[in-house]
Design a protein around this motif. Structure first.
Motif, mmCIF file in Angstrom:
data_model
loop_
_atom_site.group_PDB
_atom_site.id
_atom_site.type_symbol
_atom_site.label_atom_id
_atom_site.label_comp_id
_atom_site.label_asym_id
_atom_site.label_seq_id
_atom_site.Cartn_x
_atom_site.Cartn_y
_atom_site.Cartn_z
ATOM 1 N N TRP A 365 0.826 -1.210 0.000
ATOM 2 C CA TRP A 365 0.000 0.000 0.000
ATOM 3 C C TRP A 365 0.860 1.259 0.000
ATOM 4 O O TRP A 365 0.548 2.229 -0.693
ATOM 5 C CB TRP A 365 -0.902 0.007 1.235
ATOM 6 C CG TRP A 365 -1.948 -1.051 1.236
ATOM 7 C CD1 TRP A 365 -2.552 -1.628 0.146
ATOM 8 C CD2 TRP A 365 -2.532 -1.675 2.387
ATOM 9 N NE1 TRP A 365 -3.462 -2.576 0.545
ATOM 10 C CE2 TRP A 365 -3.490 -2.625 1.912
ATOM 11 C CE3 TRP A 365 -2.365 -1.533 3.760
ATOM 12 C CZ2 TRP A 365 -4.248 -3.405 2.781
ATOM 13 C CZ3 TRP A 365 -3.114 -2.315 4.628
ATOM 14 C CH2 TRP A 365 -4.030 -3.232 4.140
ATOM 15 N N ALA A 366 1.922 1.255 0.786
ATOM 16 C CA ALA A 366 2.773 2.445 0.889
ATOM 17 C C ALA A 366 3.409 2.776 -0.453
ATOM 18 O O ALA A 366 3.422 3.946 -0.878
ATOM 19 C CB ALA A 366 3.847 2.240 1.954
ATOM 20 N N MET A 367 3.945 1.781 -1.150
ATOM 21 C CA MET A 367 4.595 2.044 -2.434
ATOM 22 C C MET A 367 3.585 2.527 -3.472
ATOM 23 O O MET A 367 3.839 3.485 -4.215
ATOM 24 C CB MET A 367 5.306 0.796 -2.929
ATOM 25 C CG MET A 367 6.452 0.338 -2.045
ATOM 26 S SD MET A 367 7.505 -0.869 -2.859
ATOM 27 C CE MET A 367 8.584 0.203 -3.799
ATOM 28 N N ALA A 368 2.438 1.868 -3.534
ATOM 29 C CA ALA A 368 1.437 2.262 -4.527
ATOM 30 C C ALA A 368 0.918 3.667 -4.252
ATOM 31 O O ALA A 368 0.772 4.486 -5.177
ATOM 32 C CB ALA A 368 0.288 1.255 -4.532
ATOM 33 N N ALA A 369 0.635 3.967 -2.986
ATOM 34 C CA ALA A 369 0.140 5.306 -2.655
ATOM 35 C C ALA A 369 1.202 6.365 -2.876
ATOM 36 O O ALA A 369 0.893 7.486 -3.311
ATOM 37 C CB ALA A 369 -0.338 5.337 -1.198
ATOM 38 N N ALA A 370 2.460 6.031 -2.594
ATOM 39 C CA ALA A 370 3.541 6.996 -2.825
ATOM 40 C C ALA A 370 3.624 7.381 -4.287
ATOM 41 O O ALA A 370 3.929 8.530 -4.628
ATOM 42 C CB ALA A 370 4.872 6.410 -2.350
ATOM 43 N N MET A 371 3.321 6.439 -5.173
ATOM 44 C CA MET A 371 3.404 6.712 -6.605
ATOM 45 C C MET A 371 2.137 7.326 -7.179
ATOM 46 O O MET A 371 2.208 8.062 -8.171
ATOM 47 C CB MET A 371 3.726 5.409 -7.356
ATOM 48 C CG MET A 371 5.140 4.901 -7.146
ATOM 49 S SD MET A 371 5.526 3.407 -8.121
ATOM 50 C CE MET A 371 4.809 2.126 -7.096
ATOM 51 N N CYS A 372 0.983 7.049 -6.562
ATOM 52 C CA CYS A 372 -0.276 7.365 -7.235
ATOM 53 C C CYS A 372 -1.232 8.271 -6.468
ATOM 54 O O CYS A 372 -2.241 8.705 -7.047
ATOM 55 C CB CYS A 372 -1.016 6.067 -7.575
ATOM 56 S SG CYS A 372 -0.088 4.982 -8.685
ATOM 57 N N ALA A 373 -0.985 8.550 -5.198
ATOM 58 C CA ALA A 373 -1.873 9.466 -4.475
ATOM 59 C C ALA A 373 -1.773 10.860 -5.082
ATOM 60 O O ALA A 373 -0.702 11.291 -5.509
ATOM 61 C CB ALA A 373 -1.506 9.493 -2.995
ATOM 62 N N ARG A 374 -2.888 11.572 -5.104
ATOM 63 C CA ARG A 374 -2.908 12.894 -5.718
ATOM 64 C C ARG A 374 -2.589 14.015 -4.740
ATOM 65 O O ARG A 374 -2.069 15.052 -5.125
ATOM 66 C CB ARG A 374 -4.290 13.159 -6.323
ATOM 67 C CG ARG A 374 -4.487 12.538 -7.684
ATOM 68 C CD ARG A 374 -5.850 12.914 -8.226
ATOM 69 N NE ARG A 374 -6.041 12.397 -9.581
ATOM 70 C CZ ARG A 374 -7.185 12.446 -10.233
ATOM 71 N NH1 ARG A 374 -8.249 12.985 -9.647
ATOM 72 N NH2 ARG A 374 -7.280 11.962 -11.457
ATOM 73 N N ASP A 375 -2.933 13.810 -3.479
ATOM 74 C CA ASP A 375 -2.766 14.903 -2.532
ATOM 75 C C ASP A 375 -2.499 14.358 -1.134
ATOM 76 O O ASP A 375 -2.501 13.141 -0.906
ATOM 77 C CB ASP A 375 -3.989 15.821 -2.524
ATOM 78 C CG ASP A 375 -5.293 15.061 -2.292
ATOM 79 O OD1 ASP A 375 -5.312 14.128 -1.468
ATOM 80 O OD2 ASP A 375 -6.300 15.402 -2.941
ATOM 81 N N ARG A 376 -2.286 15.267 -0.200
ATOM 82 C CA ARG A 376 -1.963 14.895 1.173
ATOM 83 C C ARG A 376 -3.117 14.168 1.855
ATOM 84 O O ARG A 376 -2.894 13.308 2.710
ATOM 85 C CB ARG A 376 -1.602 16.153 1.978
ATOM 86 C CG ARG A 376 -0.249 16.731 1.635
ATOM 87 C CD ARG A 376 -0.133 18.177 2.112
ATOM 88 N NE ARG A 376 -0.416 18.311 3.533
ATOM 89 C CZ ARG A 376 0.507 18.255 4.499
ATOM 90 N NH1 ARG A 376 1.779 18.065 4.176
ATOM 91 N NH2 ARG A 376 0.177 18.408 5.767
ATOM 92 N N ARG A 377 -4.321 14.482 1.472
ATOM 93 C CA ARG A 377 -5.467 13.810 2.086
ATOM 94 C C ARG A 377 -5.474 12.336 1.738
ATOM 95 O O ARG A 377 -5.683 11.482 2.608
ATOM 96 C CB ARG A 377 -6.771 14.481 1.630
ATOM 97 C CG ARG A 377 -8.024 13.868 2.244
ATOM 98 C CD ARG A 377 -9.272 14.504 1.661
ATOM 99 N NE ARG A 377 -9.378 14.294 0.226
ATOM 100 C CZ ARG A 377 -9.843 13.184 -0.343
ATOM 101 N NH1 ARG A 377 -10.256 12.179 0.422
ATOM 102 N NH2 ARG A 377 -9.915 13.083 -1.651
#
Length: 436
Positions: A365-377
Protein backbone atom coordinates in the motif's frame (compact mmCIF):
# COMPACT_ATOMS: atom_id res chain seq x y z
CA UNK A 1 10.08 29.49 22.56
CA UNK A 2 6.66 28.54 21.17
CA UNK A 3 6.23 25.32 19.23
CA UNK A 4 5.41 27.23 16.05
CA UNK A 5 8.85 28.85 16.16
CA UNK A 6 10.73 25.58 16.38
CA UNK A 7 12.38 24.30 13.18
CA UNK A 8 9.95 21.99 11.32
CA UNK A 9 12.44 19.12 11.49
CA UNK A 10 12.50 19.36 15.29
CA UNK A 11 8.73 19.15 15.41
CA UNK A 12 8.46 16.24 12.97
CA UNK A 13 11.24 14.16 14.51
CA UNK A 14 10.24 15.13 18.02
CA UNK A 15 6.70 13.85 17.42
CA UNK A 16 7.90 10.57 15.90
CA UNK A 17 10.63 10.06 18.49
CA UNK A 18 8.25 10.83 21.35
CA UNK A 19 5.68 8.36 20.03
CA UNK A 20 8.39 5.72 19.54
CA UNK A 21 9.76 6.21 23.05
CA UNK A 22 6.32 5.89 24.61
CA UNK A 23 5.65 2.81 22.48
CA UNK A 24 8.75 1.19 23.99
CA UNK A 25 7.50 2.04 27.48
CA UNK A 26 4.14 0.46 26.65
CA UNK A 27 5.90 -2.63 25.28
CA UNK A 28 7.84 -2.89 28.53
CA UNK A 29 4.71 -2.63 30.64
CA UNK A 30 2.82 -5.05 28.40
CA UNK A 31 5.43 -7.77 28.85
CA UNK A 32 5.87 -7.16 32.57
CA UNK A 33 2.15 -7.11 33.35
CA UNK A 34 1.05 -9.53 30.61
CA UNK A 35 -1.82 -7.15 29.97
CA UNK A 36 -2.77 -6.16 26.40
CA UNK A 37 -4.31 -2.98 27.80
CA UNK A 38 -0.88 -1.38 27.50
CA UNK A 39 -0.85 -2.05 23.76
CA UNK A 40 -4.04 -0.05 23.23
CA UNK A 41 -2.27 3.01 24.61
CA UNK A 42 -0.15 2.97 21.48
CA UNK A 43 -3.17 4.02 19.43
CA UNK A 44 -3.63 7.66 20.57
CA UNK A 45 0.11 8.19 21.00
CA UNK A 46 0.85 6.77 17.55
CA UNK A 47 -1.99 8.77 15.98
CA UNK A 48 -0.74 12.02 17.50
CA UNK A 49 2.90 11.42 16.56
CA UNK A 50 2.19 10.49 12.96
CA UNK A 51 -0.37 13.29 12.54
CA UNK A 52 2.18 15.92 13.63
CA UNK A 53 4.86 14.38 11.43
CA UNK A 54 2.40 14.36 8.51
CA UNK A 55 1.84 18.08 9.02
CA UNK A 56 5.62 18.72 8.83
CA UNK A 57 6.61 15.84 6.56
CA UNK A 58 8.67 18.00 4.22
CA UNK A 59 11.23 18.33 7.01
CA UNK A 60 11.84 14.57 7.15
CA UNK A 61 15.06 13.18 5.68
CA UNK A 62 16.06 9.65 4.74
CA UNK A 63 19.04 9.57 7.11
CA UNK A 64 16.99 10.84 10.01
CA UNK A 65 14.17 8.40 9.38
CA UNK A 66 16.54 5.44 9.01
CA UNK A 67 18.30 6.38 12.25
CA UNK A 68 15.02 6.71 14.14
CA UNK A 69 13.71 3.42 12.71
CA UNK A 70 16.91 1.64 13.70
CA UNK A 71 16.80 3.00 17.25
CA UNK A 72 13.13 2.14 17.68
CA UNK A 73 13.36 -1.39 16.29
CA UNK A 74 16.58 -2.09 18.18
CA UNK A 75 15.00 -0.75 21.37
CA UNK A 76 12.01 -3.01 20.84
CA UNK A 77 14.28 -6.05 20.45
CA UNK A 78 16.17 -5.17 23.62
CA UNK A 79 12.93 -4.69 25.58
CA UNK A 80 11.60 -8.09 24.58
CA UNK A 81 14.92 -9.84 25.19
CA UNK A 82 15.65 -8.15 28.53
CA UNK A 83 12.27 -9.19 29.86
CA UNK A 84 12.61 -12.73 28.52
CA UNK A 85 9.70 -12.59 26.08
CA UNK A 86 9.91 -15.78 24.05
CA UNK A 87 7.39 -15.49 21.24
CA UNK A 88 5.26 -18.47 20.29
CA UNK A 89 5.43 -21.93 18.81
CA UNK A 90 6.46 -20.90 15.29
CA UNK A 91 9.98 -19.66 16.10
CA UNK A 92 10.31 -21.86 19.18
CA UNK A 93 9.16 -25.13 17.65
CA UNK A 94 8.56 -25.02 13.90
CA UNK A 95 11.48 -22.85 12.80
CA UNK A 96 13.87 -24.48 15.25
CA UNK A 97 12.85 -28.05 14.47
CA UNK A 98 13.00 -27.63 10.70
CA UNK A 99 16.30 -25.79 10.95
CA UNK A 100 17.90 -28.58 12.99
CA UNK A 101 16.56 -31.20 10.58
CA UNK A 102 18.30 -29.47 7.68
CA UNK A 103 21.50 -29.08 9.69
CA UNK A 104 21.45 -32.85 10.32
CA UNK A 105 21.12 -33.58 6.60
CA UNK A 106 17.37 -34.16 6.35
CA UNK A 107 15.02 -31.89 4.45
CA UNK A 108 11.85 -31.36 6.53
CA UNK A 109 8.30 -31.74 5.32
CA UNK A 110 7.81 -27.99 5.46
CA UNK A 111 5.01 -25.63 4.49
CA UNK A 112 7.66 -23.03 3.67
CA UNK A 113 9.76 -22.59 0.50
CA UNK A 114 13.40 -23.61 0.46
CA UNK A 115 15.03 -20.30 1.43
CA UNK A 116 12.80 -20.12 4.49
CA UNK A 117 14.00 -23.57 5.56
CA UNK A 118 17.57 -22.48 4.89
CA UNK A 119 16.96 -19.41 7.05
CA UNK A 120 15.68 -21.65 9.85
CA UNK A 121 18.86 -23.72 9.59
CA UNK A 122 21.04 -20.61 9.74
CA UNK A 123 19.19 -19.38 12.81
CA UNK A 124 19.38 -22.79 14.48
CA UNK A 125 23.14 -22.87 13.86
CA UNK A 126 23.66 -19.38 15.26
CA UNK A 127 21.17 -19.68 18.13
CA UNK A 128 20.63 -23.39 19.04
CA UNK A 129 17.95 -22.48 21.56
CA UNK A 130 14.67 -21.04 20.27
CA UNK A 131 16.11 -18.49 17.82
CA UNK A 132 14.36 -15.28 18.82
CA UNK A 133 17.60 -13.31 18.96
CA UNK A 134 18.90 -14.55 15.61
CA UNK A 135 15.58 -13.98 13.86
CA UNK A 136 15.08 -10.50 15.32
CA UNK A 137 18.53 -9.26 14.34
CA UNK A 138 18.43 -10.86 10.89
CA UNK A 139 15.13 -9.06 10.24
CA UNK A 140 16.42 -5.70 11.48
CA UNK A 141 18.07 -4.76 8.13
CA UNK A 142 14.84 -5.69 6.32
CA UNK A 143 12.76 -2.95 7.93
CA UNK A 144 15.51 -0.46 7.05
CA UNK A 145 15.47 -1.70 3.44
CA UNK A 146 11.69 -1.19 3.33
CA UNK A 147 12.04 2.37 4.62
CA UNK A 148 14.84 3.12 2.15
CA UNK A 149 12.97 1.57 -0.78
CA UNK A 150 9.72 3.44 -0.20
CA UNK A 151 11.62 6.69 0.34
CA UNK A 152 13.69 6.13 -2.81
CA UNK A 153 10.58 6.43 -4.95
CA UNK A 154 11.24 10.15 -4.39
CA UNK A 155 7.68 11.37 -4.58
CA UNK A 156 6.29 14.07 -2.32
CA UNK A 157 4.32 11.39 -0.43
CA UNK A 158 6.95 8.68 -0.04
CA UNK A 159 8.78 9.98 3.06
CA UNK A 160 5.88 9.97 5.51
CA UNK A 161 4.57 6.64 4.17
CA UNK A 162 8.04 5.17 4.74
CA UNK A 163 7.80 6.40 8.33
CA UNK A 164 4.47 4.57 8.71
CA UNK A 165 6.23 1.33 7.76
CA UNK A 166 9.37 1.89 9.83
CA UNK A 167 7.80 3.15 13.05
CA UNK A 168 4.42 1.43 13.37
CA UNK A 169 4.53 0.19 16.98
CA UNK A 170 2.13 -2.76 16.93
CA UNK A 171 3.82 -4.75 14.18
CA UNK A 172 7.03 -5.11 16.24
CA UNK A 173 6.11 -8.70 17.12
CA UNK A 174 6.19 -9.75 13.48
CA UNK A 175 9.50 -8.04 12.74
CA UNK A 176 11.01 -10.05 15.60
CA UNK A 177 9.29 -13.44 15.68
CA UNK A 178 8.34 -14.02 12.03
CA UNK A 179 10.32 -13.75 8.82
CA UNK A 180 7.75 -12.05 6.53
CA UNK A 181 9.91 -8.93 6.62
CA UNK A 182 12.37 -10.63 4.25
CA UNK A 183 9.94 -11.14 1.32
CA UNK A 184 8.50 -7.69 2.10
CA UNK A 185 11.96 -6.13 1.73
CA UNK A 186 12.67 -8.07 -1.48
CA UNK A 187 9.31 -6.99 -2.88
CA UNK A 188 10.26 -3.37 -2.22
CA UNK A 189 13.70 -3.84 -3.80
CA UNK A 190 12.18 -5.51 -6.86
CA UNK A 191 9.71 -2.68 -7.45
CA UNK A 192 12.39 -0.02 -6.94
CA UNK A 193 14.72 -1.74 -9.44
CA UNK A 194 11.90 -2.08 -11.97
CA UNK A 195 11.18 1.62 -11.53
CA UNK A 196 14.79 2.29 -12.46
CA UNK A 197 14.51 0.03 -15.53
CA UNK A 198 16.85 -2.58 -14.01
CA UNK A 199 14.52 -5.35 -15.02
CA UNK A 200 16.91 -8.30 -14.81
CA UNK A 201 17.90 -7.33 -11.28
CA UNK A 202 14.24 -6.76 -10.42
CA UNK A 203 13.39 -10.26 -11.61
CA UNK A 204 16.25 -11.71 -9.57
CA UNK A 205 15.19 -9.86 -6.40
CA UNK A 206 11.59 -10.98 -6.78
CA UNK A 207 12.77 -14.52 -7.51
CA UNK A 208 14.72 -14.62 -4.26
CA UNK A 209 11.68 -13.20 -2.46
CA UNK A 210 9.44 -15.90 -3.95
CA UNK A 211 11.77 -18.56 -2.59
CA UNK A 212 11.08 -17.23 0.91
CA UNK A 213 7.33 -16.71 0.39
CA UNK A 214 5.50 -16.86 -2.89
CA UNK A 215 3.81 -13.47 -2.93
CA UNK A 216 6.75 -11.51 -4.47
CA UNK A 217 6.39 -13.84 -7.45
CA UNK A 218 2.99 -12.30 -8.15
CA UNK A 219 4.66 -8.90 -8.52
CA UNK A 220 6.98 -10.40 -11.13
CA UNK A 221 3.99 -11.67 -13.11
CA UNK A 222 2.38 -8.23 -13.01
CA UNK A 223 5.56 -6.54 -14.18
CA UNK A 224 5.87 -8.94 -17.11
CA UNK A 225 2.25 -8.31 -18.12
CA UNK A 226 2.77 -4.56 -17.85
CA UNK A 227 5.94 -4.62 -19.95
CA UNK A 228 4.32 -6.78 -22.62
CA UNK A 229 1.26 -4.55 -22.77
CA UNK A 230 3.56 -1.52 -23.14
CA UNK A 231 5.38 -3.30 -25.98
CA UNK A 232 8.65 -3.56 -23.99
CA UNK A 233 9.15 -7.18 -25.02
CA UNK A 234 12.88 -7.37 -24.35
CA UNK A 235 12.49 -5.92 -20.87
CA UNK A 236 9.70 -8.39 -20.13
CA UNK A 237 11.93 -11.23 -21.31
CA UNK A 238 14.84 -10.03 -19.16
CA UNK A 239 12.68 -9.90 -16.07
CA UNK A 240 10.99 -13.24 -16.72
CA UNK A 241 14.26 -15.02 -17.48
CA UNK A 242 15.99 -13.53 -14.43
CA UNK A 243 13.08 -14.50 -12.18
CA UNK A 244 12.89 -18.05 -13.52
CA UNK A 245 16.65 -18.57 -13.51
CA UNK A 246 16.95 -17.29 -9.95
CA UNK A 247 14.26 -19.65 -8.70
CA UNK A 248 15.86 -22.54 -10.59
CA UNK A 249 19.35 -21.79 -9.25
CA UNK A 250 17.96 -21.80 -5.72
CA UNK A 251 15.76 -24.89 -6.02
CA UNK A 252 17.93 -27.18 -8.17
CA UNK A 253 20.70 -27.81 -5.57
CA UNK A 254 18.03 -28.79 -3.05
CA UNK A 255 16.35 -31.06 -5.58
CA UNK A 256 19.69 -32.72 -6.34
CA UNK A 257 20.47 -33.28 -2.66
CA UNK A 258 17.03 -34.31 -1.37
CA UNK A 259 13.92 -36.06 -2.75
CA UNK A 260 11.60 -33.81 -4.74
CA UNK A 261 8.57 -34.78 -2.65
CA UNK A 262 10.30 -33.25 0.39
CA UNK A 263 11.71 -30.14 -1.27
CA UNK A 264 8.45 -29.39 -3.07
CA UNK A 265 6.23 -30.30 -0.12
CA UNK A 266 5.42 -26.64 0.51
CA UNK A 267 3.45 -26.47 -2.75
CA UNK A 268 1.41 -29.52 -1.79
CA UNK A 269 0.88 -28.59 1.85
CA UNK A 270 -0.15 -25.01 1.13
CA UNK A 271 -2.48 -25.93 -1.73
CA UNK A 272 -4.61 -28.20 0.47
CA UNK A 273 -5.06 -25.71 3.33
CA UNK A 274 -8.67 -24.78 3.99
CA UNK A 275 -10.33 -21.47 4.86
CA UNK A 276 -9.13 -20.36 8.30
CA UNK A 277 -11.14 -18.46 10.88
CA UNK A 278 -8.95 -15.38 10.46
CA UNK A 279 -9.56 -15.08 6.73
CA UNK A 280 -12.01 -12.87 4.85
CA UNK A 281 -14.04 -15.88 3.74
CA UNK A 282 -14.78 -17.06 7.27
CA UNK A 283 -17.46 -14.39 7.66
CA UNK A 284 -19.73 -15.23 4.70
CA UNK A 285 -19.22 -18.94 5.40
CA UNK A 286 -20.20 -18.41 9.03
CA UNK A 287 -23.27 -16.37 8.03
CA UNK A 288 -24.37 -19.26 5.78
CA UNK A 289 -23.84 -21.83 8.52
CA UNK A 290 -20.91 -23.49 6.73
CA UNK A 291 -18.40 -23.32 9.60
CA UNK A 292 -18.00 -25.70 12.51
CA UNK A 293 -18.59 -23.94 15.82
CA UNK A 294 -16.11 -21.71 17.59
CA UNK A 295 -12.51 -22.21 16.51
CA UNK A 296 -9.24 -20.34 17.20
CA UNK A 297 -8.30 -17.64 14.71
CA UNK A 298 -5.49 -19.72 13.18
CA UNK A 299 -7.50 -22.93 12.77
CA UNK A 300 -9.42 -24.21 9.74
CA UNK A 301 -13.02 -23.06 9.90
CA UNK A 302 -14.36 -26.46 8.85
CA UNK A 303 -15.96 -25.33 5.58
CA UNK A 304 -16.90 -27.84 2.86
CA UNK A 305 -14.34 -28.51 0.13
CA UNK A 306 -16.45 -26.73 -2.48
CA UNK A 307 -16.07 -23.48 -0.51
CA UNK A 308 -12.27 -23.76 -0.74
CA UNK A 309 -12.53 -24.34 -4.48
CA UNK A 310 -14.91 -21.41 -4.92
CA UNK A 311 -12.62 -19.09 -2.96
CA UNK A 312 -9.67 -20.08 -5.14
CA UNK A 313 -11.66 -19.42 -8.32
CA UNK A 314 -12.80 -16.02 -7.04
CA UNK A 315 -9.25 -15.12 -6.07
CA UNK A 316 -7.94 -16.06 -9.51
CA UNK A 317 -10.72 -14.07 -11.22
CA UNK A 318 -9.88 -10.98 -9.16
CA UNK A 319 -6.22 -11.18 -10.12
CA UNK A 320 -7.06 -11.79 -13.78
CA UNK A 321 -9.40 -8.79 -13.77
CA UNK A 322 -6.62 -6.59 -12.39
CA UNK A 323 -4.19 -7.87 -15.03
CA UNK A 324 -6.75 -7.30 -17.78
CA UNK A 325 -7.28 -3.73 -16.62
CA UNK A 326 -3.51 -3.20 -16.53
CA UNK A 327 -3.20 -4.54 -20.08
CA UNK A 328 -5.60 -1.83 -21.25
CA UNK A 329 -3.84 0.95 -19.28
CA UNK A 330 -0.14 0.16 -19.34
CA UNK A 331 1.28 3.39 -17.91
CA UNK A 332 4.51 3.23 -15.97
CA UNK A 333 3.14 4.41 -12.64
CA UNK A 334 0.15 2.09 -12.90
CA UNK A 335 2.31 -0.92 -13.75
CA UNK A 336 4.67 -0.39 -10.83
CA UNK A 337 1.86 0.41 -8.40
CA UNK A 338 -0.19 -2.64 -9.37
CA UNK A 339 2.90 -4.84 -9.06
CA UNK A 340 3.30 -3.61 -5.48
CA UNK A 341 -0.41 -4.04 -4.78
CA UNK A 342 -1.14 -7.51 -6.16
CA UNK A 343 0.56 -9.35 -3.27
CA UNK A 344 -1.68 -7.38 -0.90
CA UNK A 345 -4.77 -8.26 -2.94
CA UNK A 346 -3.77 -11.91 -2.95
CA UNK A 347 -3.21 -12.05 0.81
CA UNK A 348 -6.43 -10.17 1.59
CA UNK A 349 -8.49 -12.63 -0.45
CA UNK A 350 -6.53 -15.76 0.44
CA UNK A 351 -8.13 -18.79 2.10
CA UNK A 352 -5.50 -18.52 4.82
CA UNK A 353 -4.72 -15.25 6.54
CA UNK A 354 -2.22 -14.57 9.32
CA UNK A 355 -1.58 -11.33 11.14
CA UNK A 356 2.08 -11.21 10.08
CA UNK A 357 0.91 -10.59 6.51
CA UNK A 358 0.49 -6.95 7.51
CA UNK A 359 4.19 -6.46 6.76
CA UNK A 360 3.69 -7.20 3.05
CA UNK A 361 0.32 -5.44 2.98
CA UNK A 362 1.87 -2.30 4.45
CA UNK A 363 4.75 -2.01 2.01
CA UNK A 364 2.46 -2.71 -0.95
CA UNK A 365 0.00 0.00 0.00
CA UNK A 366 2.77 2.44 0.89
CA UNK A 367 4.59 2.04 -2.43
CA UNK A 368 1.44 2.26 -4.53
CA UNK A 369 0.14 5.31 -2.66
CA UNK A 370 3.54 7.00 -2.83
CA UNK A 371 3.40 6.71 -6.61
CA UNK A 372 -0.28 7.37 -7.23
CA UNK A 373 -1.87 9.47 -4.48
CA UNK A 374 -2.91 12.89 -5.72
CA UNK A 375 -2.77 14.90 -2.53
CA UNK A 376 -1.96 14.89 1.17
CA UNK A 377 -5.47 13.81 2.09
CA UNK A 378 -5.21 10.61 0.06
CA UNK A 379 -1.74 10.02 1.50
CA UNK A 380 -3.14 10.44 5.02
CA UNK A 381 -6.02 8.04 4.38
CA UNK A 382 -3.68 5.28 3.17
CA UNK A 383 -1.18 5.83 5.98
CA UNK A 384 -3.95 5.81 8.58
CA UNK A 385 -5.30 2.60 7.05
CA UNK A 386 -1.88 0.97 7.28
CA UNK A 387 -1.54 1.88 10.95
CA UNK A 388 -5.12 0.85 11.71
CA UNK A 389 -4.63 -2.58 10.13
CA UNK A 390 -1.42 -3.21 12.09
CA UNK A 391 -3.31 -2.20 15.26
CA UNK A 392 -6.46 -4.27 14.77
CA UNK A 393 -4.60 -7.40 13.63
CA UNK A 394 -2.37 -7.16 16.71
CA UNK A 395 -5.45 -7.78 18.88
CA UNK A 396 -6.31 -10.83 16.83
CA UNK A 397 -2.80 -12.15 17.42
CA UNK A 398 -0.50 -11.98 19.40
CA UNK A 399 -2.49 -9.91 21.92
CA UNK A 400 -5.95 -10.59 23.32
CA UNK A 401 -8.79 -8.09 23.53
CA UNK A 402 -7.54 -5.19 25.69
CA UNK A 403 -11.08 -4.33 26.81
CA UNK A 404 -11.69 -7.93 27.99
CA UNK A 405 -15.19 -7.71 26.56
CA UNK A 406 -14.78 -9.27 23.12
CA UNK A 407 -13.06 -12.19 21.49
CA UNK A 408 -10.62 -11.82 18.61
CA UNK A 409 -13.49 -11.77 16.09
CA UNK A 410 -14.50 -8.08 16.19
CA UNK A 411 -10.85 -7.09 15.79
CA UNK A 412 -10.43 -9.47 12.84
CA UNK A 413 -13.62 -8.16 11.21
CA UNK A 414 -12.46 -4.56 11.64
CA UNK A 415 -9.03 -5.38 10.22
CA UNK A 416 -10.50 -7.12 7.17
CA UNK A 417 -12.89 -4.24 6.52
CA UNK A 418 -10.03 -1.74 6.56
CA UNK A 419 -7.94 -4.02 4.34
CA UNK A 420 -10.70 -4.25 1.75
CA UNK A 421 -11.22 -0.49 1.77
CA UNK A 422 -7.47 0.10 1.44
CA UNK A 423 -7.20 -2.39 -1.43
CA UNK A 424 -10.06 -0.78 -3.34
CA UNK A 425 -8.84 2.77 -2.74
CA UNK A 426 -5.24 2.14 -3.72
CA UNK A 427 -6.22 0.09 -6.77
CA UNK A 428 -8.40 3.04 -7.79
CA UNK A 429 -5.48 5.42 -7.27
CA UNK A 430 -3.23 3.18 -9.38
CA UNK A 431 -5.54 2.95 -12.39
CA UNK A 432 -6.50 6.60 -12.16
CA UNK A 433 -2.79 7.38 -12.57
CA UNK A 434 -2.89 5.88 -16.06
CA UNK A 435 -5.16 8.72 -17.21
CA UNK A 436 -3.09 11.56 -15.75
Amino acid sequence: MSIRRLPPSWIAYGALAGAAALALVFQWRLVVSNSPTWAIYDVPVCAAGFAIAWRFQKALSLRGLLALTLLFRLGSILVFRHLGYTGDQDPNTVYLSQGHQLLHGHYPQSEYPVLAVLLFALEAAVDPNPPQVANAFLLLPCVLVCVWGIWSLRTQWSGWLAACVGLAPLDAYYWQFRYDGIPAALLVVGIVLAGRSRFALAGAALGVGACFKWTPGLAAVVLVVWLLSARHTRDAARLAVAFTATCALIYVPFLIRWPAHSVLASFRLQSVRSVTAESLWYWPARALGLTHGSVPEWAPAGVPHWVDVTVTVVQILILLAVLAALWRRPSRRTGLAVAALVPALFLTTNRVFSSQFVLILGVGWAMAAAMCARDRREQLVVGAGMLLVSTTTAFVYPFSDPFRSFSWRPWAAAALLVMLVADVLVVRFAFRASTT
